[in-house]
Enzyme design. Structure first.
Site, PDB file in Angstrom:
ATOM      1  N   GLU A 230       0.808  -1.226   0.000  1.00  6.60           N
ATOM      2  CA  GLU A 230       0.000   0.000   0.000  1.00  6.60           C
ATOM      3  C   GLU A 230       0.836   1.268   0.000  1.00  6.60           C
ATOM      4  OE1 GLU A 230      -3.373   0.177  -0.190  1.00  6.60           O
ATOM      5  OE2 GLU A 230      -3.368  -1.991  -0.431  1.00  6.60           O
ATOM      6  N   GLU A 239      -1.327  10.087   0.689  1.00  5.46           N
ATOM      7  CA  GLU A 239      -1.712   9.790  -0.685  1.00  5.46           C
ATOM      8  C   GLU A 239      -1.018  10.760  -1.642  1.00  5.46           C
ATOM      9  OE1 GLU A 239      -5.794   9.342  -3.341  1.00  5.46           O
ATOM     10  OE2 GLU A 239      -5.900   9.663  -1.166  1.00  5.46           O
ATOM     11  N   ASN A 277     -14.478   6.896   7.720  1.00  9.13           N
ATOM     12  CA  ASN A 277     -13.456   5.977   8.205  1.00  9.13           C
ATOM     13  C   ASN A 277     -12.608   6.616   9.306  1.00  9.13           C
ATOM     14  OD1 ASN A 277     -13.868   3.542   6.760  1.00  9.13           O
ATOM     15  ND2 ASN A 277     -13.083   4.515   4.918  1.00  9.13           N
TER      16      ASN A 277
END
Length: 377
Positions: A230, A239, A277
Site C-alpha cells: 500500500e 496519498e 473511516n
C-alpha cells in the site's frame, strides 16, 4: 482508502463492519507488576470482585474495594482461564460485542472464558480481541465489568495473579525484531518507525499474539506485506494524488467534515481515507481523528494503530477480517480480498496480487517460518 469495493489510489466508500476475531486457544500471562494474594487490581486501586461472594452461574463480576476475601482471589492455572470460587470469568452469552458483561460461570474451556494479558497490562479475550473494561469508567463499588475495544485507558489496566503453571504462556515482545523490520524495509520513510509500530500494538493485543509461533509470525508477515504494498515499501505517508483530496468528504454523514472538505485523504500504512473511516477508526481507538486527521501523518503510533484497526476489525470487500483470515488459517489470499479484493481478486489484477504475495513470501522467510497455503485470491 478502505472501500467496500476495493482499496487503491481511487477509493470509494465502504461499510464499516465490526468483525469477530478468531476463536483460538491461547494462554494467560502475567504482566510485570503482580497483585498480592491473587487479587486483580485496577481502576482507583480497587479489585475484581464476585458480587456477594456467590459462586452461582451468572453472578456479576464487578469492581470493589480490595478486601482479601475469597470473592477477590483469582487463580490462573495456566490453561487460559481466570478462576474464583471454583468457577471461571466468562463473557456473557459468548458475545464479542462492546459492552458484553462478564460474570462467573462453570468452567467449560470455551473461548469466552479464555484471557491473556498484554505487556501493557490489558486483560484480553482473544475471541473478541477486546479488553476487560470497567463500565462507564466508574470507580464506584459495584461498577460492572465488561469487554470493550482496547483503548489503553486506565479503566482497562490490571495487575493480575501469576500463572500457576501447566500452560504454554505467550512469550513477551513482538515476533518481529527491529533488525528484521529494517531488513524488510531498507528504504522506508523514517516516519514508519519500529518504535511507533510496537507502541501501537497495545491497541490490539491479539494481533500477532494468537495461536502457535508459526501463526503469529505468519500474521505479522501478512500485515507488513500488505502495508508494504500500500505504501511502496513504507515510503509514502500520505496519498500522492492530491487531486483526490477533496473527494473524501461524505457530506451525507451527520457529523460532516469538521476538519475541511479536503482533509480526509489517504494517510498511514493502510492509507486511511474518507471522513466516515476517520470517525470510525478514531471512535474505536479513543482518538478524535474526525477533527484532527493530521494525527495519522504526524504521529507514528497513531498511524500504525489505524492500520491495525482495519486489520483486526474490518472485513472490507471480503468476508472476514485479515486477522481472522490468518489465525484461522484461511490463508494470505483472504487478507488481500479483505483489503482490495474488489479491484484485485478473481483475476481482476493478478499482478497486484502477485506483488503482495511476493512481499509475504519474502517476509515469512525473514521471520523463519513458512507462508502456509491459499496464497491467492
Amino acid at each position: 482508502m478502505l472501500s467496500s469495493s476495493g482499496r487503491g489510489p481511487s477509493l470509494v466508500r465502504s461499510a464499516i463492519l465490526l468483525a469477530i476475531a478468531a476463536l483460538v486457544a491461547t494462554f494467560f500471562t502475567a504482566p510485570a507488576a503482580q497483585a498480592a494474594d491473587g487479587q486483580i487490581s485496577g481502576l482507583a486501586g480497587k479489585c475484581v470482585d464476585v458480587a456477594g461472594a456467590s459462586n452461582a452461574n451468572g453472578t456479576p463480576v464487578q469492581l470493589y474495594d480490595c478486601n482479601g476475601s475469597g470473592a477477590q482471589r483469582w487463580s490462573n492455572p495456566g490453561d487460559g482461564t481466570l478462576r474464583a470460587l471454583g468457577k471461571c470469568l466468562d463473557v456473557s452469552g459468548n458475545s464479542t460485542a462492546d459492552g458484553a458483561l462478564v460474570h462467573l460461570w462453570d468452567c467449560t474451556g470455551a473461548a469466552n472464558q479464555r484471557w491473556l494479558v498484554s505487556g501493557a497490562n490489558d486483560i484480553v479475550n482473544p475471541q473478541a480481541n477486546k479488553c476487560l473494561d470497567v463500565q462507564n469508567r466508574s470507580s464506584a463499588n459495584g461498577a460492572r465489568l465488561q469487554i470493550w475495544t482496547c483503548t489503553g485507558q486506565s479503566n482497562q489496566k490490571w495487575n493480575a495473579p501469576a500463572s500457576g503453571g501447566g500452560g504454554n504462556p505467550q512469550p513477551g515482545g513482538f515476533v518481529v525484531s527491529e533488525a528484521q523490520f529494517n531488513q524488510m524495509f531498507p528504504g522506508r520513510n523514517s516516519f514508519y518507525s519500529y518504535s511507533g509500530l510496537t507502541a501501537a500494538l497495545s491497541a490490539y493485543p491479539a494481533f500477532a499474539n494468537t495461536g502457535s509461533d508459526t501463526v503469529k509470525r505468519q500474521e505479522a508477515a501478512a500485515f507488513l506485506a500488505n502495508v508494504s504494498h500500500e505504501t511502496g515499501g513504507l515510503v509514502h505517508v500520505v496519498e500522492q494524488n492530491t487531486a483526490n483530496y477533496p473527494h473524501y468528504c461524505d457530506t451525507s454523514q451527520s457529523y460532516g467534515c469538521p476538519a475541511g472538505q479536503a482533509a480526509y485523504y489517504g494517510r498511514g500504512p493502510i492509507q486511511l481515507s474518507w471522513n466516515f473511516n476517520y470517525k470510525a477508526a478514531g471512535d474505536a481507538l479513543g482518538i478524535n481523528l474526525l477533527n484532527n486527521p493530521w494525527l495519522v501523518q504526524n504521529d507514528a503510533a497513531v498511524a500504525w494503530k489505524t492500520g491495525l484497526w482495519y486489520w483486526n476489525t474490518q472485513n472490507g470487500p471480503g468476508t472476514m477480517t485479515p486477522h481472522n483470515a490468518m489465525v484461522n488459517q484461511a490463508g494470505f489470499g483472504q487478507t488481500i480480498r479483505s483489503i482490495n479484493g474488489s479491484l484485485e481478486c478473481d483475476g481482476r489484477n493478478p499482478a497486484q496480487v502477485q506483488s503482495r504475495i511476493n512481499n509475504y513470501q519474502r517476509f515469512t522467510q525473514i521471520l523463519g517460518t513458512t507462508p502456509g497455503g491459499n496464497l491467492y485470491c
